[in-house]
Scaffold this motif. Structure first.
Motif, PDB file in Angstrom:
ATOM      1  N   GLN A  26      -4.678   6.099   4.182  1.00  0.00           N
ATOM      2  CA  GLN A  26      -4.624   4.708   3.755  1.00  0.00           C
ATOM      3  C   GLN A  26      -3.847   3.848   4.748  1.00  0.00           C
ATOM      4  OE1 GLN A  26      -6.410   3.567   1.295  1.00  0.00           O
ATOM      5  NE2 GLN A  26      -7.078   5.608   0.688  1.00  0.00           N
ATOM      6  N   GLY A  27      -2.715   4.357   5.217  1.00  0.00           N
ATOM      7  CA  GLY A  27      -1.919   3.609   6.186  1.00  0.00           C
ATOM      8  C   GLY A  27      -2.624   3.470   7.520  1.00  0.00           C
ATOM      9  N   ALA A  28      -3.241   4.555   7.976  1.00  0.00           N
ATOM     10  CA  ALA A  28      -3.913   4.551   9.277  1.00  0.00           C
ATOM     11  C   ALA A  28      -5.114   3.626   9.288  1.00  0.00           C
ATOM     12  CB  ALA A  28      -4.335   5.968   9.656  1.00  0.00           C
ATOM     13  N   VAL A  29      -5.882   3.596   8.199  1.00  0.00           N
ATOM     14  CA  VAL A  29      -7.065   2.730   8.144  1.00  0.00           C
ATOM     15  C   VAL A  29      -6.669   1.264   8.325  1.00  0.00           C
ATOM     16  CG1 VAL A  29      -8.816   1.795   6.563  1.00  0.00           C
ATOM     17  CG2 VAL A  29      -8.562   4.263   6.835  1.00  0.00           C
ATOM     18  N   LYS A  30      -5.619   0.841   7.640  1.00  0.00           N
ATOM     19  CA  LYS A  30      -5.149  -0.543   7.798  1.00  0.00           C
ATOM     20  C   LYS A  30      -4.689  -0.801   9.223  1.00  0.00           C
ATOM     21  CE  LYS A  30      -3.588  -0.962   2.990  1.00  0.00           C
ATOM     22  NZ  LYS A  30      -2.413  -1.130   2.090  1.00  0.00           N
ATOM     23  N   LEU A  31      -3.998   0.153   9.799  1.00  0.00           N
ATOM     24  CA  LEU A  31      -3.472   0.009  11.153  1.00  0.00           C
ATOM     25  C   LEU A  31      -4.590  -0.007  12.190  1.00  0.00           C
ATOM     26  CD1 LEU A  31      -0.766  -0.169  12.688  1.00  0.00           C
ATOM     27  CD2 LEU A  31      -0.813   2.332  12.861  1.00  0.00           C
TER      28      LEU A  31
END
Length: 205
Positions: A26-31
């Motif tokens: 989830q964090g990586a997708v936004k980043l």
């Protein structure tokens, strides 16, 4: 049989691994959506996921591992959704249900899918081949559904036309992610599913 890349972890608790990797995804997708894969650092991925760089490396070994996890999360969910749709009778209702499940999933996972395809051009060769193979697994799911409909006599497609029709369904679903900046001003997801399904069925019935 579905292929799956093994992402090494030093943690033995499977439940914890699943939880931490979902946070990571989830964090990586936004980043990745904001900065792109190559500009994002593992430290930034850890921060976006809500834990330290040291904790991050307990669950992955390389930054590419995160993309493998994103890829698997997409295709595992597609398989899960479609496996819940009965296709034994090869009816139009079953085909419509499978298309609906897939398109609704695209709507739910739009950011993941957008990132996956935006970044595929810059992936290492091994990672790119993995993504492409997983994509073909998804196409194969729809080939099987269409084949069942052909055998039941509910749609009219030749053996050579079935794979192309399966690709068509997969791409039309993905378009909701790629072109949502324009489409969502004109259509709800319900309207999009109805119109795309109607157009597909007019071509095969």
């Amino acid at each position: 049989m579905s292929i799956k890349h093994t992402v090494q972890s030093s943690v033995k608790d499977e439940g914890l691994i699943e939880k931490r990797r979902e946070q990571m995804i989830q964090g990586a997708v936004k980043l990745f959506k904001e900065k792109g894969f190559h500009r994002a650092t593992t430290r930034e991925i850890a921060k976006a996921a809500g834990f330290s760089i040291g904790t991050l490396y307990e669950y992955i070994r390389t930054k590419e591992d995160v993309l493998y996890l994103v890829c698997d999360s997409i295709y595992d969910e597609v398989l899960h959704r479609l496996s819940g749709v009965s296709t034994e009778k090869g009816t139009i209702d079953e085909l419509q249900a499978a298309i609906r499940q897939y398109f609704e999933l695209i709507d739910h996972m739009a950011d993941k899918i957008l990132v996956m395809y935006q970044e595929s051009k810059s992936l290492p060769k091994e990672a790119l081949q993995y993504v492409l193979k997983k994509e073909m697994e998804m196409v194969s799911l729809f080939e099987s559904i269409l084949q069942a409909c052909v055998q039941a006599g509910t749609i009219q497609l030749s053996e050579k036309e079935i794979p192309l029709a399966a690709h068509h369904i997969v791409v039309q679903g993905q378009m909701w992610s790629f072109r949502r900046w324009a489409l969502r001003d004109q259509y709800t997801i319900e309207e999009y599913i109805r119109i795309q399904t109607d157009q597909l069925l007019r071509g095969v019935c």
